[in-house]
Design a protein around this motif. Structure first.
Motif, PDB file in Angstrom:
ATOM      1  N   GLN A   1     -12.136   1.232   0.557  1.00  0.00           N
ATOM      2  CA  GLN A   1     -13.321   1.215  -0.278  1.00  0.00           C
ATOM      3  C   GLN A   1     -14.541   1.069   0.610  1.00  0.00           C
ATOM      4  OE1 GLN A   1     -13.223  -1.913  -3.134  1.00  0.00           O
ATOM      5  NE2 GLN A   1     -15.230  -1.455  -3.977  1.00  0.00           N
ATOM      6  N   GLY A   2     -15.449   1.994   0.486  1.00  0.00           N
ATOM      7  CA  GLY A   2     -16.726   1.944   1.193  1.00  0.00           C
ATOM      8  C   GLY A   2     -17.782   2.391   0.210  1.00  0.00           C
ATOM      9  N   ALA A   3     -18.696   3.236   0.666  1.00  0.00           N
ATOM     10  CA  ALA A   3     -19.662   3.835  -0.260  1.00  0.00           C
ATOM     11  C   ALA A   3     -18.903   4.659  -1.299  1.00  0.00           C
ATOM     12  CB  ALA A   3     -20.649   4.699   0.500  1.00  0.00           C
ATOM     13  N   THR A   4     -17.836   5.295  -0.855  1.00  0.00           N
ATOM     14  CA  THR A   4     -16.904   5.991  -1.747  1.00  0.00           C
ATOM     15  C   THR A   4     -15.491   5.572  -1.351  1.00  0.00           C
ATOM     16  OG1 THR A   4     -16.721   7.893  -0.282  1.00  0.00           O
ATOM     17  CG2 THR A   4     -18.431   8.007  -1.997  1.00  0.00           C
ATOM     18  N   VAL A   5     -14.566   5.882  -2.185  1.00  0.00           N
ATOM     19  CA  VAL A   5     -13.167   5.577  -1.872  1.00  0.00           C
ATOM     20  C   VAL A   5     -12.601   6.741  -1.069  1.00  0.00           C
ATOM     21  CG1 VAL A   5     -10.884   5.163  -2.835  1.00  0.00           C
ATOM     22  CG2 VAL A   5     -12.883   4.185  -3.946  1.00  0.00           C
ATOM     23  N   THR A   6     -12.006   6.435   0.067  1.00  0.00           N
ATOM     24  CA  THR A   6     -11.355   7.462   0.881  1.00  0.00           C
ATOM     25  C   THR A   6      -9.894   7.088   1.041  1.00  0.00           C
ATOM     26  OG1 THR A   6     -11.977   6.312   2.916  1.00  0.00           O
ATOM     27  CG2 THR A   6     -13.432   8.073   2.161  1.00  0.00           C
ATOM     28  N   PHE A   7      -9.060   8.098   1.095  1.00  0.00           N
ATOM     29  CA  PHE A   7      -7.620   7.868   1.185  1.00  0.00           C
ATOM     30  C   PHE A   7      -7.112   8.316   2.534  1.00  0.00           C
ATOM     31  CE2 PHE A   7      -8.631   8.041  -3.266  1.00  0.00           C
ATOM     32  CZ  PHE A   7      -7.937   6.957  -3.761  1.00  0.00           C
ATOM     33  N   SER A   8      -6.302   7.473   3.114  1.00  0.00           N
ATOM     34  CA  SER A   8      -5.737   7.737   4.432  1.00  0.00           C
ATOM     35  C   SER A   8      -4.739   8.887   4.356  1.00  0.00           C
ATOM     36  CB  SER A   8      -5.033   6.472   4.936  1.00  0.00           C
ATOM     37  OG  SER A   8      -4.333   6.732   6.115  1.00  0.00           O
ATOM     38  N   ALA A   9      -4.757   9.731   5.375  1.00  0.00           N
ATOM     39  CA  ALA A   9      -3.809  10.852   5.422  1.00  0.00           C
ATOM     40  C   ALA A   9      -2.372  10.351   5.546  1.00  0.00           C
ATOM     41  CB  ALA A   9      -4.142  11.774   6.587  1.00  0.00           C
ATOM     42  N   ASN A  10      -2.187   9.184   6.158  1.00  0.00           N
ATOM     43  CA  ASN A  10      -0.828   8.654   6.296  1.00  0.00           C
ATOM     44  C   ASN A  10      -0.643   7.387   5.466  1.00  0.00           C
ATOM     45  OD1 ASN A  10      -2.461   7.019   7.747  1.00  0.00           O
ATOM     46  ND2 ASN A  10      -1.261   7.016   9.622  1.00  0.00           N
ATOM     47  N   GLY A  11      -1.344   7.293   4.338  1.00  0.00           N
ATOM     48  CA  GLY A  11      -1.261   6.102   3.501  1.00  0.00           C
ATOM     49  C   GLY A  11      -0.245   6.186   2.378  1.00  0.00           C
ATOM     50  N   TRP A  12       0.668   7.134   2.446  1.00  0.00           N
ATOM     51  CA  TRP A  12       1.668   7.314   1.392  1.00  0.00           C
ATOM     52  C   TRP A  12       2.707   6.209   1.462  1.00  0.00           C
ATOM     53  CZ3 TRP A  12       2.559  12.383  -1.117  1.00  0.00           C
ATOM     54  CH2 TRP A  12       1.487  13.252  -0.919  1.00  0.00           C
ATOM     55  N   ILE A  13       3.124   5.756   0.302  1.00  0.00           N
ATOM     56  CA  ILE A  13       4.117   4.690   0.226  1.00  0.00           C
ATOM     57  C   ILE A  13       5.182   5.108  -0.788  1.00  0.00           C
ATOM     58  CG2 ILE A  13       4.432   2.212  -0.157  1.00  0.00           C
ATOM     59  CD1 ILE A  13       1.272   2.137  -0.035  1.00  0.00           C
ATOM     60  N   ASP A  14       6.439   4.805  -0.479  1.00  0.00           N
ATOM     61  CA  ASP A  14       7.539   5.172  -1.368  1.00  0.00           C
ATOM     62  C   ASP A  14       7.663   4.258  -2.583  1.00  0.00           C
ATOM     63  OD1 ASP A  14       8.285   7.305   0.202  1.00  0.00           O
ATOM     64  OD2 ASP A  14       9.741   6.151   1.343  1.00  0.00           O
ATOM     65  N   SER A  15       7.273   3.005  -2.430  1.00  0.00           N
ATOM     66  CA  SER A  15       7.383   2.062  -3.534  1.00  0.00           C
ATOM     67  C   SER A  15       6.141   1.192  -3.560  1.00  0.00           C
ATOM     68  CB  SER A  15       8.643   1.210  -3.382  1.00  0.00           C
ATOM     69  OG  SER A  15       8.576   0.494  -2.166  1.00  0.00           O
ATOM     70  N   CYS A  16       5.969   0.460  -4.630  1.00  0.00           N
ATOM     71  CA  CYS A  16       4.784  -0.377  -4.776  1.00  0.00           C
ATOM     72  C   CYS A  16       4.782  -1.450  -3.690  1.00  0.00           C
ATOM     73  CB  CYS A  16       4.758  -1.013  -6.151  1.00  0.00           C
ATOM     74  SG  CYS A  16       3.306  -2.056  -6.410  1.00  0.00           S
ATOM     75  N   PRO A  17       3.686  -1.553  -2.928  1.00  0.00           N
ATOM     76  CA  PRO A  17       3.643  -2.505  -1.823  1.00  0.00           C
ATOM     77  C   PRO A  17       3.181  -3.906  -2.216  1.00  0.00           C
ATOM     78  CG  PRO A  17       1.682  -1.181  -1.797  1.00  0.00           C
ATOM     79  CD  PRO A  17       2.536  -0.673  -2.939  1.00  0.00           C
ATOM     80  N   LEU A  18       2.824  -4.093  -3.479  1.00  0.00           N
ATOM     81  CA  LEU A  18       2.315  -5.400  -3.900  1.00  0.00           C
ATOM     82  C   LEU A  18       3.450  -6.418  -3.946  1.00  0.00           C
ATOM     83  CD1 LEU A  18      -0.146  -4.187  -6.665  1.00  0.00           C
ATOM     84  CD2 LEU A  18      -0.614  -4.674  -4.254  1.00  0.00           C
ATOM     85  N   SER A  19       3.105  -7.675  -3.671  1.00  0.00           N
ATOM     86  CA  SER A  19       4.116  -8.718  -3.498  1.00  0.00           C
ATOM     87  C   SER A  19       4.872  -9.047  -4.778  1.00  0.00           C
ATOM     88  CB  SER A  19       3.469  -9.988  -2.929  1.00  0.00           C
ATOM     89  OG  SER A  19       2.437 -10.431  -3.808  1.00  0.00           O
ATOM     90  N   GLU A  20       4.208  -9.019  -5.903  1.00  0.00           N
ATOM     91  CA  GLU A  20       4.847  -9.354  -7.170  1.00  0.00           C
ATOM     92  C   GLU A  20       5.096  -8.086  -7.984  1.00  0.00           C
ATOM     93  OE1 GLU A  20       5.741 -12.435  -8.216  1.00  0.00           O
ATOM     94  OE2 GLU A  20       5.107 -13.194  -6.266  1.00  0.00           O
ATOM     95  N   PRO A  21       6.305  -7.900  -8.505  1.00  0.00           N
ATOM     96  CA  PRO A  21       6.577  -6.701  -9.311  1.00  0.00           C
ATOM     97  C   PRO A  21       5.665  -6.562 -10.531  1.00  0.00           C
ATOM     98  CG  PRO A  21       8.609  -7.824  -8.739  1.00  0.00           C
ATOM     99  CD  PRO A  21       7.496  -8.711  -8.294  1.00  0.00           C
ATOM    100  N   ILE A  22       5.242  -7.685 -11.102  1.00  0.00           N
ATOM    101  CA  ILE A  22       4.368  -7.626 -12.272  1.00  0.00           C
ATOM    102  C   ILE A  22       3.026  -6.986 -11.926  1.00  0.00           C
ATOM    103  CG2 ILE A  22       3.361  -9.926 -11.981  1.00  0.00           C
ATOM    104  CD1 ILE A  22       4.479  -8.565 -15.333  1.00  0.00           C
ATOM    105  N   LEU A  23       2.591  -7.121 -10.681  1.00  0.00           N
ATOM    106  CA  LEU A  23       1.319  -6.520 -10.256  1.00  0.00           C
ATOM    107  C   LEU A  23       1.408  -5.004 -10.155  1.00  0.00           C
ATOM    108  CD1 LEU A  23       0.336  -9.031  -7.429  1.00  0.00           C
ATOM    109  CD2 LEU A  23      -0.520  -8.968  -9.775  1.00  0.00           C
ATOM    110  N   CYS A  24       2.616  -4.488 -10.086  1.00  0.00           N
ATOM    111  CA  CYS A  24       2.822  -3.042  -9.954  1.00  0.00           C
ATOM    112  C   CYS A  24       2.889  -2.326 -11.287  1.00  0.00           C
ATOM    113  CB  CYS A  24       4.104  -2.773  -9.172  1.00  0.00           C
ATOM    114  SG  CYS A  24       4.050  -3.401  -7.490  1.00  0.00           S
ATOM    115  N   GLN A  25       2.950  -3.064 -12.370  1.00  0.00           N
ATOM    116  CA  GLN A  25       3.040  -2.437 -13.683  1.00  0.00           C
ATOM    117  C   GLN A  25       1.689  -1.865 -14.085  1.00  0.00           C
ATOM    118  OE1 GLN A  25       4.739  -5.252 -16.403  1.00  0.00           O
ATOM    119  NE2 GLN A  25       6.795  -4.935 -15.593  1.00  0.00           N
ATOM    120  N   LEU A  26       1.695  -0.606 -14.393  1.00  0.00           N
ATOM    121  CA  LEU A  26       0.460   0.086 -14.775  1.00  0.00           C
ATOM    122  C   LEU A  26       0.202  -0.115 -16.262  1.00  0.00           C
ATOM    123  CD1 LEU A  26       1.018   3.424 -12.833  1.00  0.00           C
ATOM    124  CD2 LEU A  26      -0.210   1.383 -12.073  1.00  0.00           C
ATOM    125  N   PRO A  27      -1.066  -0.175 -16.649  1.00  0.00           N
ATOM    126  CA  PRO A  27      -1.367  -0.358 -18.079  1.00  0.00           C
ATOM    127  C   PRO A  27      -1.035   0.877 -18.882  1.00  0.00           C
ATOM    128  CG  PRO A  27      -3.400  -0.165 -16.796  1.00  0.00           C
ATOM    129  CD  PRO A  27      -2.259  -0.142 -15.838  1.00  0.00           C
TER     130      PRO A  27
END
Length: 138
Positions: free
Chosen positions: A112-138
């Motif tokens: 996050q900066g002036a705009t949001v930019t995404f890393s070319a190698n920022g792909w993840i196979d599974s949710c990286p957040l520590s708690e599974p409840i944080l990974c649940q999408l609304p």
């Protein structure tokens, strides 16, 4: 002069026809057993491609990240992209094709900066957040 009645030839042809019928029946049973697997594989490929498209679309959205999940949906394509701000200016993008019976969620880190930019190698196979409840999408 030898007279041949031809019964052995007819018998051989009949035996080949029966053997061919048995082989075709076995092949038909095998193909019928494999059809559900093929359909399942096709659905998985479609779900992955829909999630990949949703992720590409999500990277083009002008996000205003917060600490909660924000989601946007493109109804015409059946895509959903969600973004959540993390620590130290990190953001996490989650994307899925919502029209799929079992959607696949793809994850991607950004900054996050002036705009949001995404890393070319920022792909993840599974949710990286520590708690599974944080990974649940609304």
């Amino acid at each position: 002069m030898n007279r041949q009645s031809g019964f052995s030839s007819i018998g051989m042809v009949m035996m080949l026809l029966v053997l061919g019928g048995v082989l075709l029946h076995g092949l038909d049973q095998h193909l019928r057993a494999q059809t559900p697997l093929l359909l399942n594989e096709r659905d998985a490929i479609r779900a992955f491609n829909a999630a990949l498209s949703a992720q590409a679309w999500g990277t083009t959205i002008n996000w205003q990240p917060t600490g909660e999940w924000q989601c946007q949906t493109m109804q015409t394509e059946g895509w959903r992209a969600c973004l959540k701000a993390g620590q130290k200016g990190d953001v996490l993008l989650a994307a899925q094709g919502i029209s799929d019976s079992q959607p696949i969620t793809l994850w991607r880190w950004g900054k996050q900066g002036a705009t949001v930019t995404f890393s070319a190698n920022g792909w993840i196979d599974s949710c990286p957040l520590s708690e599974p409840i944080l990974c649940q999408l609304p």
